[in-house]
Design a protein around this motif. Structure first.
Motif, PDB file in Angstrom:
ATOM      1  N   ALA A 136       2.925   1.695   7.881  1.00 58.34           N
ATOM      2  CA  ALA A 136       1.914   1.545   6.762  1.00 58.34           C
ATOM      3  C   ALA A 136       0.950   0.771   7.474  1.00 58.34           C
ATOM      4  O   ALA A 136      -0.391   1.204   7.346  1.00 58.34           O
ATOM      5  CB  ALA A 136       2.590   0.697   5.719  1.00 58.34           C
ATOM      6  N   MET A 137       1.155  -0.030   8.517  1.00 56.48           N
ATOM      7  CA  MET A 137      -0.007  -0.566   9.279  1.00 56.48           C
ATOM      8  C   MET A 137      -0.534   0.378   9.980  1.00 56.48           C
ATOM      9  O   MET A 137      -1.963   0.290  10.075  1.00 56.48           O
ATOM     10  CB  MET A 137       0.553  -1.604  10.183  1.00 56.48           C
ATOM     11  N   GLN A 138       0.137   1.394  10.694  1.00 54.85           N
ATOM     12  CA  GLN A 138      -0.669   2.462  11.381  1.00 54.85           C
ATOM     13  C   GLN A 138      -1.491   3.166  10.543  1.00 54.85           C
ATOM     14  O   GLN A 138      -2.737   3.674  10.944  1.00 54.85           O
ATOM     15  CB  GLN A 138       0.506   3.379  12.088  1.00 54.85           C
TER      16      GLN A 138
ATOM     17  N   GLY B 263       0.695  -1.369   0.081  1.00 46.66           N
ATOM     18  CA  GLY B 263       0.126  -0.083  -0.064  1.00 46.66           C
ATOM     19  C   GLY B 263       0.871   1.136  -0.083  1.00 46.66           C
ATOM     20  O   GLY B 263       0.350   2.206   0.509  1.00 46.66           O
ATOM     21  N   ALA B 264       1.952   1.286  -0.472  1.00 47.29           N
ATOM     22  CA  ALA B 264       2.692   2.305  -0.747  1.00 47.29           C
ATOM     23  C   ALA B 264       2.099   3.246  -1.875  1.00 47.29           C
ATOM     24  O   ALA B 264       2.588   3.230  -2.909  1.00 47.29           O
ATOM     25  CB  ALA B 264       4.314   1.950  -0.716  1.00 47.29           C
ATOM     26  N   ASP B 265       1.577   4.344  -1.493  1.00 48.99           N
ATOM     27  CA  ASP B 265       0.673   5.116  -2.494  1.00 48.99           C
ATOM     28  C   ASP B 265       1.180   6.149  -2.827  1.00 48.99           C
ATOM     29  O   ASP B 265       0.647   7.019  -3.669  1.00 48.99           O
ATOM     30  CB  ASP B 265      -0.772   5.234  -1.832  1.00 48.99           C
ATOM     31  N   THR B 266       2.471   6.723  -2.425  1.00 44.51           N
ATOM     32  CA  THR B 266       2.959   8.085  -2.842  1.00 44.51           C
ATOM     33  C   THR B 266       4.359   7.594  -3.365  1.00 44.51           C
ATOM     34  O   THR B 266       5.180   6.567  -2.837  1.00 44.51           O
ATOM     35  CB  THR B 266       3.080   9.006  -1.768  1.00 44.51           C
ATOM     36  N   PRO B 267       5.004   8.366  -4.379  1.00 43.91           N
ATOM     37  CA  PRO B 267       6.319   8.140  -4.713  1.00 43.91           C
ATOM     38  C   PRO B 267       7.452   8.073  -3.683  1.00 43.91           C
ATOM     39  O   PRO B 267       8.294   7.260  -3.707  1.00 43.91           O
ATOM     40  CB  PRO B 267       6.813   9.106  -5.854  1.00 43.91           C
ATOM     41  N   GLN B 268       6.988   8.963  -2.806  1.00 43.18           N
ATOM     42  CA  GLN B 268       8.150   8.929  -1.543  1.00 43.18           C
ATOM     43  C   GLN B 268       8.130   7.927  -0.911  1.00 43.18           C
ATOM     44  O   GLN B 268       9.207   7.131  -0.407  1.00 43.18           O
ATOM     45  CB  GLN B 268       7.948  10.115  -0.865  1.00 43.18           C
ATOM     46  N   ARG B 269       6.785   7.185  -0.719  1.00 38.27           N
ATOM     47  CA  ARG B 269       7.034   6.207   0.168  1.00 38.27           C
ATOM     48  C   ARG B 269       7.599   5.093  -0.383  1.00 38.27           C
ATOM     49  O   ARG B 269       8.347   4.020  -0.026  1.00 38.27           O
ATOM     50  CB  ARG B 269       5.460   5.808   0.678  1.00 38.27           C
ATOM     51  N   ARG B 270       6.977   4.948  -1.928  1.00 45.57           N
ATOM     52  CA  ARG B 270       7.652   3.810  -2.667  1.00 45.57           C
ATOM     53  C   ARG B 270       9.296   3.899  -2.738  1.00 45.57           C
ATOM     54  O   ARG B 270      10.002   2.893  -2.570  1.00 45.57           O
ATOM     55  CB  ARG B 270       7.325   3.750  -4.266  1.00 45.57           C
ATOM     56  N   GLN B 271       9.858   5.073  -2.588  1.00 43.58           N
ATOM     57  CA  GLN B 271      11.261   5.188  -2.785  1.00 43.58           C
ATOM     58  C   GLN B 271      11.788   4.825  -1.329  1.00 43.58           C
ATOM     59  O   GLN B 271      12.974   4.151  -1.437  1.00 43.58           O
ATOM     60  CB  GLN B 271      11.532   6.774  -2.899  1.00 43.58           C
ATOM     61  N   GLU B 272      11.074   4.898  -0.319  1.00 43.92           N
ATOM     62  CA  GLU B 272      11.824   4.719   1.062  1.00 43.92           C
ATOM     63  C   GLU B 272      11.702   3.184   1.092  1.00 43.92           C
ATOM     64  O   GLU B 272      12.812   2.337   1.530  1.00 43.92           O
ATOM     65  CB  GLU B 272      11.041   5.177   2.185  1.00 43.92           C
ATOM     66  N   PHE B 273      10.444   2.417   0.861  1.00 38.93           N
ATOM     67  CA  PHE B 273      10.452   0.936   0.397  1.00 38.93           C
ATOM     68  C   PHE B 273      11.546   0.604  -0.313  1.00 38.93           C
ATOM     69  O   PHE B 273      12.221  -0.562   0.146  1.00 38.93           O
ATOM     70  CB  PHE B 273       9.206   0.452   0.097  1.00 38.93           C
TER      71      PHE B 273
END
Ligand code: HEM
Length: 462
Positions: free
Chosen positions: A232-234, A173-183
Motif C-alpha cells: 500500500a505504501m508503494q 487506503g484499501a480502495d478496492t473490494p479485493q484489497r479490503r478482502q486481503e487486508f
C-alpha cells in the motif's frame, strides 16, 4: 497485642513523612494484591476502580500484574495530562512491542515522540476528515442493510464490519473490494494471534521468545499484514490513487528537516492505529445504539434533529448537529472504552501529597473521573443534555486521554460515530431486546456490552 488492620499497617510501613506538612514519600494507600481482586478488576474495572476510590481516596495504588498509582481527581488529572513532554518515559514491555512494533509512537517518549506525532496527527483530522464522510456512510449502509424485518441483530457484528471497513479505506487506503478482502483476512489472523489466551498469558508473564508457538504463529500473521502495508505504501508513492487515506498523506509528509518518516515507523504507526481504532469504535457504536433505544425520548429528540436533513444529508452537516454531538459525548462518558490512561515517570513527580520517583506507573482514570458527582450529577444516567448545558475541560472529560499522547483518532472516531448513528437511525427502526441492566465483559482487551446489544429490526423508517 492485636494485629493492626492489614491495609493500614501496609501503608504505614511504606510511608515516611518527610516534612511535617504535606510531602509524603512512598505510594498512596490501596488494596493489597489479591487474586480475587485482580479478577474483579479484569471483569469490571468501572465498578472496581470506583470502589477503590471510595475506600482509599481518589489517589490510590492498584496492585495487579503491575503496580500503578491511579486517580480520577480533576486537579490531578490536569497535572498528569499537562505535564511537560520529558516527564514521562516510554513503556518498554515486550508484549505490546511484539504486537505494535518497535518504531511507532507508542515506543517513544520526550522530544522524538512530539516530533513524530506532529507529523502524524494532522492527517487524522481536519479537512482530510471531511472528505471521508461519504465513505463512512457507504460502509454503514453495507453493514446494516440486508436484514429482514423481524430479524434479531447483534449490533456488535455489523459494528465490527463498519469499523474495520472504515479503517481499511480511510487509514490504509484499501480502495478496492479485493484489497479490503486481503487486508480483512490478514487483520483477522493478526487479531486472533494476539487475542489468544496462550499469547496473552505468555505476554503477561513477560516471556520474550519468538520460537514459542503462540508467538511464532502471531509472527507469521504480522508479517503478512506488514507485506500488505508495504504494498500500500508503494502504491501511495507511485500512483497516489487513494489520495484521501491517512497512509497516503503520511507517506507524502516530511519532518521540518525535509526527511520522510521511515517505512518501519509508518508501518508500526498504521498497525497501532488499526489496533487502537478498531475495537474502540465497535464498542462505542454498540453503546450508542444501546442507550438511544433504552431511552427512546432521546432517540426521538435525535430523530427530530436529523429529520430536516434527510437520510442522504451532507455528512458534514450531520457532523455539526448539537444534539447528535451531545449523544456521542455522553456515550463516551458513561462507558469509556479505555478506563485509564497510563504513563511511566521519567522524572520525579509530586502528585497530591506524594513524591513519586522515576519508574513509577501512574494513571488517570476516566472510569472514576466521568462519575465525579460535582462534574456529572446523576452520573449513572444517560443524559446527553449535560453536554449542552456546560462545557467540560480536557481534565474533566477523558475518553481519548490527553496531553502529548492523546488519541490521534479522537476527531476521526467522533465523526465516524455521528455518521454511522445518523445513517442507521434515519434508515431503519429497531426495538431493543436486551432487558435490565447491561453487564460488561472484556473482549479483545477492552470492556464491551456483554450481549453485543441485541436489536430487533422493525422495518425501514419512512
Ligand atoms: C471511540 C473510539 C476511540 C477511543 C475511545 C479511543 C481512545 C484512546 C485512548 C484513551 C488512547 C490513549 C491516550 C492517552 O494515553 O492519553 C488512545 C490512543 C491511541 N488511539 Fe485512540 N481511541 C478511539 C479511536 C481511535 C481511532 C479511530 C484511531 C485511528 C484511526 C485511534 C488511534 C489511536 C492511536 C494511534 C493511539 C496511540 C497514540 C500514542 O500513544 O502515540 N484511536 N485512543
Amino acid at each position: 497485642m492485636r494485629p493492626r488492620k492489614r491495609a493500614e499497617s501496609h501503608v504505614h510501613a511504606k510511608l515516611s513523612i518527610v516534612t511535617a506538612t504535606t510531602i509524603v514519600r512512598g505510594l498512596p494507600p490501596g488494596p493489597p494484591f489479591q487474586l480475587l481482586q485482580m479478577v474483579r478488576y479484569l471483569r469490571d474495572p468501572y465498578v472496581t476502580l470506583r470502589g477503590f476510590a471510595r475506600r482509599y481516596g481518589n489517589l490510590f495504588t492498584v496492585r495487579t500484574a503491575r503496580v500503578c498509582v491511579m486517580t480520577g481527581r480533576p486537579d490531578l488529572v490536569k497535572q498528569i495530562i499537562t505535564a511537560p513532554v520529558d516527564q514521562y518515559g516510554a513503556i518498554h514491555e515486550p508484549g505490546p512491542a511484539r504486537v505494535l512494533g518497535l518504531y511507532g509512537t507508542t515506543r517513544m517518549a520526550g522530544r522524538p515522540l512530539r516530533r513524530d506525532r506532529r507529523l502524524l496527527v494532522p492527517h487524522f483530522q481536519g479537512e482530510a476528515l471531511n472528505a471521508l464522510g461519504g465513505m463512512i456512510r457507504e460502509a454503514a449502509i453495507e453493514a446494516f442493510e440486508g436484514f429482514e424485518p423481524g430479524a434479531t441483530i447483534v449490533v456488535r457484528e455489523p459494528a465490527i464490519a463498519v469499523a474495520l471497513d472504515v479503517i481499511l479505506r480511510a487509514v490504509f487506503g484499501a480502495d478496492t473490494p479485493q484489497r479490503r478482502q486481503e487486508f480483512r483476512t490478514a487483520v483477522r489472523a493478526f487479531s486472533k494471534g494476539f487475542g489468544s489466551p496462550a499469547f496473552l498469558l505468555l505476554a503477561a508473564m513477560k516471556f520474550d521468545n519468538d520460537n514459542l508457538p503462540p508467538f511464532r504463529r502471531f509472527g507469521v500473521a504480522r508479517r503478512r499484514l506488514e507485506e500488505l502495508l508495504q504494498d500500500a505504501m508503494q502504491r501511495a508513492r507511485t500512483d497516489g490513487v487513494d489520495s484521501h487515506s491517512v497512509l497516503r498523506r503520511v507517506v507524502a509528509a516530511r519532518y521540518d528537516d525535509g526527511t520522510p518518516m521511515t517505512d518501519g515507523a509508518i508501518r508500526d504507526n498504521m498497525i497501532t492505529a488499526l489496533i487502537a481504532g478498531h475495537e474502540t469504535s465497535v464498542v462505542s457504536l454498540c453503546w450508542g445504539l444501546y442507550w438511544l433505544h433504552r431511552e427512546p425520548r432521546y432517540l426521538q429528540t435525535l430523530l427530530d434533529e436529523l429529520a430536516p436533513l434527510g437520510p442522504d444529508a451532507d455528512p458534514m452537516a450531520w457532523g455539526r448537529l448539537p444534539f447528535l454531538d451531545a449523544v456521542v459525548k455522553e456515550t463516551l462518558r458513561l462507558w469509556p472504552v479505555v478506563t485509564d490512561i497510563n504513563r511511566v515517570l521519567a522524572q520525579p513527580m509530586q502528585l497530591g501529597e506524594y513524591e513519586l520517583p522515576p519508574g513509577t506507573n501512574i494513571a488517570a482514570s476516566s472510569a472514576i473521573l466521568h462519575y465525579d458527582p460535582d462534574l456529572y450529577p446523576d452520573g449513572e444516567t444517560f443524559r446527553p443534555e449535560r453536554f449542552l448545558e456546560r462545557r467540560f475541560g480536557p481534565h474533566e472529560y477523558l475518553p481519548f486521554g490527553g496531553g502529548e499522547r492523546m488519541c490521534p483518532g479522537s476527531h476521526f472516531s467522533v465523526y465516524e460515530l455521528k455518521i454511522v448513528l445518523a445513517t442507521v437511525l434515519t434508515r431503519w427502526r429497531y426495538t431493543l431486546l436486551d432487558e435490565g441492566t447491561m453487564k460488561v465483559k472484556r473482549m479483545g482487551g477492552m470492556m464491551t456490552p456483554a450481549t453485543g446489544v441485541r436489536l430487533r429490526l422493525d422495518g425501514p423508517r419512512r
